[in-house]
Structure formats: C-alpha cells, structure tokens
Design a protein around this motif. Structure first.
Motif, PDB file in Angstrom:
ATOM      1  N   THR A   1      11.882  16.335   4.181  1.00 29.98           N
ATOM      2  CA  THR A   1      11.808  16.670   5.603  1.00 29.98           C
ATOM      3  C   THR A   1      12.881  15.930   6.393  1.00 29.98           C
ATOM      4  O   THR A   1      13.514  16.495   7.295  1.00 29.98           O
ATOM      5  N   CYS A   2      13.095  14.663   6.052  1.00 28.23           N
ATOM      6  CA  CYS A   2      14.151  13.899   6.723  1.00 28.23           C
ATOM      7  C   CYS A   2      15.525  14.480   6.421  1.00 28.23           C
ATOM      8  O   CYS A   2      16.398  14.556   7.302  1.00 28.23           O
ATOM      9  N   ILE A   3      15.744  14.887   5.173  1.00 26.39           N
ATOM     10  CA  ILE A   3      17.040  15.466   4.792  1.00 26.39           C
ATOM     11  C   ILE A   3      17.267  16.783   5.533  1.00 26.39           C
ATOM     12  O   ILE A   3      18.396  17.109   5.932  1.00 26.39           O
ATOM     13  N   ALA A   4      16.204  17.558   5.735  1.00 23.32           N
ATOM     14  CA  ALA A   4      16.354  18.820   6.458  1.00 23.32           C
ATOM     15  C   ALA A   4      16.801  18.587   7.891  1.00 23.32           C
ATOM     16  O   ALA A   4      17.498  19.422   8.476  1.00 23.32           O
ATOM     17  N   ARG A   5      16.433  17.447   8.461  1.00 19.54           N
ATOM     18  CA  ARG A   5      16.871  17.126   9.818  1.00 19.54           C
ATOM     19  C   ARG A   5      18.276  16.532   9.821  1.00 19.54           C
ATOM     20  O   ARG A   5      19.071  16.803  10.731  1.00 19.54           O
ATOM     21  N   ASP A   6      18.570  15.698   8.822  1.00 22.57           N
ATOM     22  CA  ASP A   6      19.860  15.004   8.798  1.00 22.57           C
ATOM     23  C   ASP A   6      20.310  14.845   7.344  1.00 22.57           C
ATOM     24  O   ASP A   6      19.901  13.912   6.656  1.00 22.57           O
TER      25      ASP A   6
ATOM     26  N   PRO B   1       0.797  -1.235   0.000  1.00 23.31           N
ATOM     27  CA  PRO B   1       0.000   0.000   0.000  1.00 23.31           C
ATOM     28  C   PRO B   1       0.825   1.279   0.000  1.00 23.31           C
ATOM     29  O   PRO B   1       0.294   2.350  -0.319  1.00 23.31           O
ATOM     30  N   LEU B   2       2.121   1.199   0.335  1.00 18.61           N
ATOM     31  CA  LEU B   2       2.962   2.396   0.284  1.00 18.61           C
ATOM     32  C   LEU B   2       3.076   2.951  -1.131  1.00 18.61           C
ATOM     33  O   LEU B   2       3.374   4.135  -1.317  1.00 18.61           O
ATOM     34  N   ALA B   3       2.847   2.094  -2.138  1.00 20.76           N
ATOM     35  CA  ALA B   3       2.926   2.559  -3.520  1.00 20.76           C
ATOM     36  C   ALA B   3       1.818   3.546  -3.850  1.00 20.76           C
ATOM     37  O   ALA B   3       1.909   4.272  -4.850  1.00 20.76           O
ATOM     38  N   LEU B   4       0.762   3.582  -3.033  1.00 21.40           N
ATOM     39  CA  LEU B   4      -0.328   4.512  -3.289  1.00 21.40           C
ATOM     40  C   LEU B   4       0.054   5.943  -2.936  1.00 21.40           C
ATOM     41  O   LEU B   4      -0.663   6.878  -3.292  1.00 21.40           O
ATOM     42  N   VAL B   5       1.169   6.108  -2.235  1.00 19.14           N
ATOM     43  CA  VAL B   5       1.665   7.461  -1.960  1.00 19.14           C
ATOM     44  C   VAL B   5       2.346   7.965  -3.226  1.00 19.14           C
ATOM     45  O   VAL B   5       3.265   7.338  -3.743  1.00 19.14           O
ATOM     46  N   ASP B   6       1.884   9.088  -3.747  1.00 25.38           N
ATOM     47  CA  ASP B   6       2.428   9.572  -5.012  1.00 25.38           C
ATOM     48  C   ASP B   6       3.870  10.040  -4.837  1.00 25.38           C
ATOM     49  O   ASP B   6       4.350  10.289  -3.729  1.00 25.38           O
ATOM     50  N   GLY B   7       4.569  10.137  -5.956  1.00 27.11           N
ATOM     51  CA  GLY B   7       5.989  10.466  -5.915  1.00 27.11           C
ATOM     52  C   GLY B   7       6.285  11.815  -5.291  1.00 27.11           C
ATOM     53  O   GLY B   7       7.276  11.983  -4.573  1.00 27.11           O
ATOM     54  N   GLN B   8       5.413  12.808  -5.549  1.00 33.95           N
ATOM     55  CA  GLN B   8       5.657  14.126  -4.968  1.00 33.95           C
ATOM     56  C   GLN B   8       5.560  14.102  -3.447  1.00 33.95           C
ATOM     57  O   GLN B   8       6.391  14.697  -2.744  1.00 33.95           O
ATOM     58  N   THR B   9       4.536  13.405  -2.930  1.00 34.90           N
ATOM     59  CA  THR B   9       4.396  13.315  -1.473  1.00 34.90           C
ATOM     60  C   THR B   9       5.575  12.583  -0.858  1.00 34.90           C
ATOM     61  O   THR B   9       6.097  12.974   0.188  1.00 34.90           O
ATOM     62  N   ARG B  10       6.017  11.500  -1.499  1.00 34.07           N
ATOM     63  CA  ARG B  10       7.165  10.751  -0.993  1.00 34.07           C
ATOM     64  C   ARG B  10       8.419  11.620  -0.999  1.00 34.07           C
ATOM     65  O   ARG B  10       9.209  11.610  -0.051  1.00 34.07           O
ATOM     66  N   ALA B  11       8.601  12.401  -2.066  1.00 34.72           N
ATOM     67  CA  ALA B  11       9.775  13.268  -2.148  1.00 34.72           C
ATOM     68  C   ALA B  11       9.748  14.341  -1.058  1.00 34.72           C
ATOM     69  O   ALA B  11      10.776  14.647  -0.444  1.00 34.72           O
ATOM     70  N   LEU B  12       8.562  14.909  -0.790  1.00 35.02           N
ATOM     71  CA  LEU B  12       8.465  15.929   0.260  1.00 35.02           C
ATOM     72  C   LEU B  12       8.729  15.329   1.641  1.00 35.02           C
ATOM     73  O   LEU B  12       9.369  15.965   2.495  1.00 35.02           O
ATOM     74  N   SER B  13       8.251  14.108   1.866  1.00 31.38           N
ATOM     75  CA  SER B  13       8.503  13.454   3.153  1.00 31.38           C
ATOM     76  C   SER B  13       9.995  13.200   3.348  1.00 31.38           C
ATOM     77  O   SER B  13      10.538  13.419   4.445  1.00 31.38           O
ATOM     78  N   LEU B  14      10.666  12.755   2.297  1.00 27.45           N
ATOM     79  CA  LEU B  14      12.105  12.518   2.404  1.00 27.45           C
ATOM     80  C   LEU B  14      12.871  13.825   2.514  1.00 27.45           C
ATOM     81  O   LEU B  14      13.924  13.877   3.163  1.00 27.45           O
TER      82      LEU B  14
END
Length: 289
Positions: free
Chosen positions: A194-199, A179-192
């Motif tokens: 956020t992780c890059i902004a922290r580390d 079901p993670l594939a249902l997350v579109d590429g733009q949303t996945r990129a924005l989530s990552l």
C-alpha cells in the motif's frame, strides 16, 4: 568458609557507576529514622539531665551529642540494616520487570521427520515458553519454521537455543523482538505494498523493513554474496542488494521482495504516463517580406 551475603536482592539496586542506592521513599525513611533515633535521644537526655550542668550547657550538649549520633550512628545504621524494607517498593517493581514475559523471534530448520515440531514444543513448554505465532517457509533442506515466542523475563537466549537444538534441527538464530513480530509476513507485505502504491520511491526502505535487513550501497565496491544476501532487480534504480547477516533469505521472502519491486515499477511507469507534458513553446510568427 564462604561468607554469607545479606540483603543480596537489595544490593542489586546499587548504581553500576557510583555504587549508591536509590533514594528510599520519604515515608519509610522517616519511620526508620524515628525508630532508631528515639531510643538514642531518650538515653542521651536521661544522661545529660541528671548532671549538674547549667540549663544552657545541657541544651548545647544535647544538641551536639544528638546531632553527632544521628549523623554518625543512626542514619548509616538505618540505611544498612533496614535497606530491604526501605527499598521494598523499588524491589517489587524490579521483580515485576524481571519476571515480565519477553518476546523472542526464532528461526529453526526442523528435521524432516514426523514429530519434530512437537518435540521442540514440549521442550519450550518445559521452560514456560509459549509459542505465539509460527510461519513455515519451504527451503531446499526441508522446512524453516519462524517462531514468535513469549518467554519469562529471566530466560536467556542460550536457554531458548538449547531448547530448539533437538537432534536433527539447525537453529538459524534467536533474536529479541517486539509485538510487531506478531504481524504475519503476508500482512506486512500487503501493508508495505500500500505504501509503494502511494510512493514507489520508498521501495528500498520498504524492502529493508519487510525483510529485516540492510540495504547495501552500490558505492561499497564488491557487493557481498551468499544465502544472507538478496539482490532484487529494478528497472529504474538498478539492483537493490539487501543483506541480513546470519539469517538466510527463504524463497518466500525472495518472491515477496521481487513482487514488491514489480509493483513499484508498475506504479512508477503509470505515474510517468499520467504526468502532464510541458507544452511546446509557440512558434514565432513569420513576418512577410
């Protein structure tokens, strides 16, 4: 002549390693044993009681005969003849698992003509396959459509490939997914992002997760090349090479990877500027001569 096989559905429950059936439910097994053993017990008792043996010998004969018949006749017959009924609950659970919908991720380059997407949609509908999500990537040869499909559990990968392989289409690949594939590429990129902004040091793992590929270590020697290899330049770690065999990268994916690398570099520089500088050691006082 071809022999007919009985209880084929129940036969599928055999263990692949030892060939044994799962243990049936206690209630069903008890009812089946009573149904088979009761007539045997009545016949044996009627035959033994009518003899002129002593009471002790009758008890011994009944006990031995009934035990032998139960072990060698009744229980094997129950397990063989009534196995579909004994394993009915397991069979229902197995059928539910088989019929449960499965998620697939497919990539197909559609023919550059009207109705190409509608044609494969009708072919998928004929297989009872539902399109849950679609992402369109622009490539040099036309448009690459990434589909997330919900298909019946018994449908094979080959069936989906055949449905997508309409004249003029090029199927890049079909893979089982979650079901993670249902997350579109733009949303996945924005989530990552956020992780890059922290580390920012998590850039390699974030790129691999976003693109669904593997990081190729620099110690491997000659780095691979091709449409399924993406090189992302970075300022402090050198170029990162991501490989995704059999699944070429699209320009949109390349742009997301480069932007993520730029974000990591900006955050890293800001972190270095804000890092407190170590104070210089105090100079030793000069003594007067």
């Amino acid at each position: 002549m071809r022999r007919r096989t009985h209880n084929s559905a129940a036969a599928d429950l055999r263990c692949d390693s030892c060939g044994a059936f799962p243990h049936p439910g206690r209630g069903r097994l008890t009812l089946a044993n009573v149904a088979v053993m009761l007539p045997i017990e009545l016949v044996v008792h009627a035959l033994v009681i009518g003899t002129e043996l002593s009471y002790f010998l009758k008890v011994v004969v009944l006990a031995v005969t009934a035990t032998a018949l139960v072990i060698w006749v009744a229980e094997p017959s129950v397990m063989h003849l009534l196995r579909s009924w004994l394993h009915a609950s397991t069979l229902r659970h197995r059928n539910r698992l088989v019929e449960a919908p499965a998620l697939w991720r497919a990539r197909v380059i559609l023919a550059d003509r009207p109705g190409a997407l509608e044609k494969i949609t009708h072919r998928l509908a004929g297989l009872n396959v539902n399109i849950l999500a679609i992402h369109v990537h622009t490539v040099s040869t036309g448009s690459l459509d990434e589909l997330v499909l919900s298909a019946p559990g018994g449908l094979a990968e080959r069936d989906i490939v055949d449905a997508l392989s309409a004249p003029g289409n090029a199927v890049v690949g079909v893979w089982p997914t979650t079901p993670l594939a249902l997350v579109d590429g733009q949303t996945r990129a924005l989530s990552l992002a956020t992780c890059i902004a922290r580390d920012p040091d998590a850039l390699p793992e974030s790129l691999a997760e976003m693109l669904g590929g593997n990081i190729v270590p620099h110690q491997q020697g000659a780095l691979p090349s091709g449409p399924d290899v993406l090189k992302v330049p970075t300022a402090w770690t050198g170029p990162l090479v991501i490989q995704r065999e059999g699944n070429p990268f699209t320009p949109a994916e390349s742009a997301r990877a480069h932007r993520l690398a730029e974000l990591a570099e900006i955050v890293d520089r800001k972190r270095q500027v804000q890092a407190p500088k170590c104070p210089s050691p105090p100079r030793a006082a000069r003594l007067p001569r």
